[in-house]
Design a protein around this motif. Sequence first.
Motif, short mmCIF file in Angstrom:
data_model
loop_
_atom_site.label_atom_id
_atom_site.label_comp_id
_atom_site.label_asym_id
_atom_site.label_seq_id
_atom_site.Cartn_x
_atom_site.Cartn_y
_atom_site.Cartn_z
N ARG A 24 0.90 -1.29 -0.07
CA ARG A 24 -0.04 0.03 -0.14
C ARG A 24 0.75 1.35 -0.01
NH1 ARG A 24 -2.96 -2.94 3.92
NH2 ARG A 24 -2.18 -1.69 5.78
N GLU A 25 2.05 1.02 0.68
CA GLU A 25 2.88 2.43 0.80
C GLU A 25 3.34 2.72 -0.50
OE1 GLU A 25 4.25 4.27 3.44
OE2 GLU A 25 2.44 3.76 4.46
N LEU A 26 4.02 1.81 -1.30
CA LEU A 26 4.24 2.00 -2.80
C LEU A 26 3.48 2.23 -3.45
CD1 LEU A 26 6.92 -1.08 -2.92
CD2 LEU A 26 7.46 1.26 -2.79
N HIS A 27 1.92 1.65 -3.65
CA HIS A 27 1.18 2.16 -4.44
C HIS A 27 0.89 3.74 -4.27
CE1 HIS A 27 -3.35 2.78 -5.49
NE2 HIS A 27 -2.77 2.03 -6.50
N GLY A 42 -6.43 1.46 -4.99
CA GLY A 42 -6.27 2.57 -4.45
C GLY A 42 -7.23 2.68 -3.52
N LEU A 43 -8.83 2.87 -3.90
CA LEU A 43 -9.81 2.74 -2.87
C LEU A 43 -9.76 1.82 -2.12
CD1 LEU A 43 -12.45 4.19 -5.37
CD2 LEU A 43 -11.04 5.42 -3.88
N ARG A 44 -9.41 0.51 -2.35
CA ARG A 44 -9.54 -0.55 -1.47
C ARG A 44 -8.58 -0.53 -0.43
NH1 ARG A 44 -8.83 -4.07 -4.95
NH2 ARG A 44 -6.50 -4.62 -4.92
N GLY A 45 -7.24 0.17 -0.85
CA GLY A 45 -6.36 0.56 0.16
C GLY A 45 -6.77 1.72 1.26
N ILE A 46 -7.58 2.57 0.89
CA ILE A 46 -8.17 3.49 1.77
C ILE A 46 -8.93 2.80 2.67
CG2 ILE A 46 -9.74 5.39 1.70
CD1 ILE A 46 -8.64 6.32 -0.59
N ARG A 47 -9.87 1.78 2.35
CA ARG A 47 -10.85 1.16 3.11
C ARG A 47 -10.04 0.34 4.03
NH1 ARG A 47 -14.05 1.34 -1.86
NH2 ARG A 47 -13.31 -0.66 -2.48
N ARG A 60 -0.31 9.37 10.33
CA ARG A 60 0.62 8.61 9.01
C ARG A 60 -0.53 8.12 8.31
NH1 ARG A 60 4.24 7.57 13.16
NH2 ARG A 60 3.53 5.57 13.62
N GLU A 61 -1.32 7.30 8.66
CA GLU A 61 -2.42 6.53 7.87
C GLU A 61 -3.21 7.67 7.20
OE1 GLU A 61 -2.38 3.74 6.80
OE2 GLU A 61 -0.37 3.09 8.13
N GLY A 62 -3.75 8.82 7.84
CA GLY A 62 -4.32 9.74 7.30
C GLY A 62 -3.69 10.48 6.25
N TYR A 63 -2.37 10.59 6.33
CA TYR A 63 -1.62 11.44 5.27
C TYR A 63 -1.60 10.59 4.09
CZ TYR A 63 2.51 13.25 2.73
OH TYR A 63 3.27 13.66 1.74
N GLN A 100 -3.61 11.34 0.20
CA GLN A 100 -2.55 11.37 -0.87
C GLN A 100 -3.17 10.53 -1.94
OE1 GLN A 100 1.07 8.70 -0.76
NE2 GLN A 100 2.10 10.46 -1.38
N GLU A 101 -3.70 9.41 -1.51
CA GLU A 101 -4.49 8.50 -2.55
C GLU A 101 -5.75 9.10 -2.94
OE1 GLU A 101 -5.29 5.48 -4.81
OE2 GLU A 101 -3.33 5.83 -4.05
N ALA A 102 -6.54 9.62 -2.22
CA ALA A 102 -7.73 10.55 -2.67
C ALA A 102 -7.40 11.66 -3.59
CB ALA A 102 -8.35 11.10 -1.32
N LEU A 103 -6.29 12.31 -3.43
CA LEU A 103 -5.95 13.37 -4.51
C LEU A 103 -5.38 12.68 -5.47
CD1 LEU A 103 -4.10 15.78 -2.04
CD2 LEU A 103 -6.42 16.07 -2.95
N THR A 104 -4.67 11.58 -5.46
CA THR A 104 -4.05 10.95 -6.55
C THR A 104 -5.26 10.36 -7.74
OG1 THR A 104 -2.26 10.23 -5.49
CG2 THR A 104 -2.75 9.12 -7.49
N ASN A 105 -6.30 9.83 -7.12
CA ASN A 105 -7.52 9.28 -7.59
C ASN A 105 -8.16 10.48 -8.35
OD1 ASN A 105 -7.34 6.58 -7.45
ND2 ASN A 105 -8.54 6.82 -5.36
#
Length: 407
Positions: free
Chosen positions: A216-219, A374-379, A317-320, A324-329
């Motif tokens: 998840r970190e790398l993604h 990405g969204l699965r990683g957020i969940r 850290r997880e919130g960051y 990040q993933e939300a903005l990337t999407n």
Amino acid sequence: MSRLLAPLTRAVTYTRWLHLLVGAIIALVCGAVYPGLTRPGYGDWLLMLVTPVPLLLGAAVFPVVRRAEGLQARLMLFPGAHARVDGDARDAGVSVAPSASWRDRGRTAVWLTLRLWAGCAVAFVTGQLMALALELVDATSGGPAEAESLVPVPGYGWAYALLVPVPPLVLVGVVALAGRLMASAALALLGPSAAERLAALEERTEQLLERNRIARELHDSIGHALTVAVVQAGAARAAADPAFTDRALDAIEETGRAALEDLERVLLVLRESEQPASRRPTLTEADRLLDSARASGAEVDAEVLGALDTVPGPVSREGYRILQEALTNVLRHSGTVPIRVAVTVDAARLWLDVRNPLPAGAPVSGGGGGSGSGLRGIRERAALLGGRARTGPEAGQWRVHVELPLG
């Protein structure tokens, strides 16, 4: 015939043979002291089988004995690549850990006793069959028989030469069968205990969780950097403005440098280096993400309510990464559209809310914000912290809403 002769060519036959004979050494030593090894009778053999048992039971009390027996069993009963793996008994199914309970000590005591008796039996059969082979040789040559076996060889004659190979072949077959039985006994008596199996399962689970976290970190990190770089490059080409191109290159450089730092940190973890990994970013550095999105051409309206520096480290850290993933999407699937970001912190919870207009013609279900890893990683990140995440279209916008407890 080839199956019958296969044990002759297998190294495991002879390593198991040696393992069995070594188990009889203590009986032979005790027998040499009393009653002696010169022409022992059946009573003497029985005494040699019983005398060492108290010594073995006493040795089984020491935890290191189980480790020593496990190592011997792995190297000699299960030869192969797994016998050279340090500290991992899963391949052979034999534990190399010291005794951790009295149950382990009891199983070790049974194993030592079984090894003693099996070794004595194999030593006896080996001596008898080899003596029989020598007697057949003597009978063939017509000389006096110097070896004595329980099976007498009557008379003399060259025909006995045909029988000379029989005792060694029978011996190899007996040894192969005895070795296979001892290997099965080793799996039952020297195999990992229930506690060891549970510990191994927990360790494996931790490894899988760590691998998923690293993935998840790398993604999130590399995906964000590449998305920003692609969007910036496309915007610079379309603008054909030297000033905008300079700003785009600066944003690509900064984002790429941050991604390289994240990559180096993850690689340090994977290499299990003794050097400490670099610090993971937190929500207090969220401005870097917002500026990166703005530099890509997106209009970002951000609102922060509450003190981000009071958010616990793991949640921050997880919130960051979630932000990040939300903005990337948004940048990846909707382009440089207006983005509304709201971060709220109170005494008990952290809320993250990211909204953007759905692109024209996007399907009502999921087209605007993506629906992949990405969204699965957020969940998954939210669930690991005991929170929850909702992603999907809402009133013509794509919304990512995450709620994380601070406790």
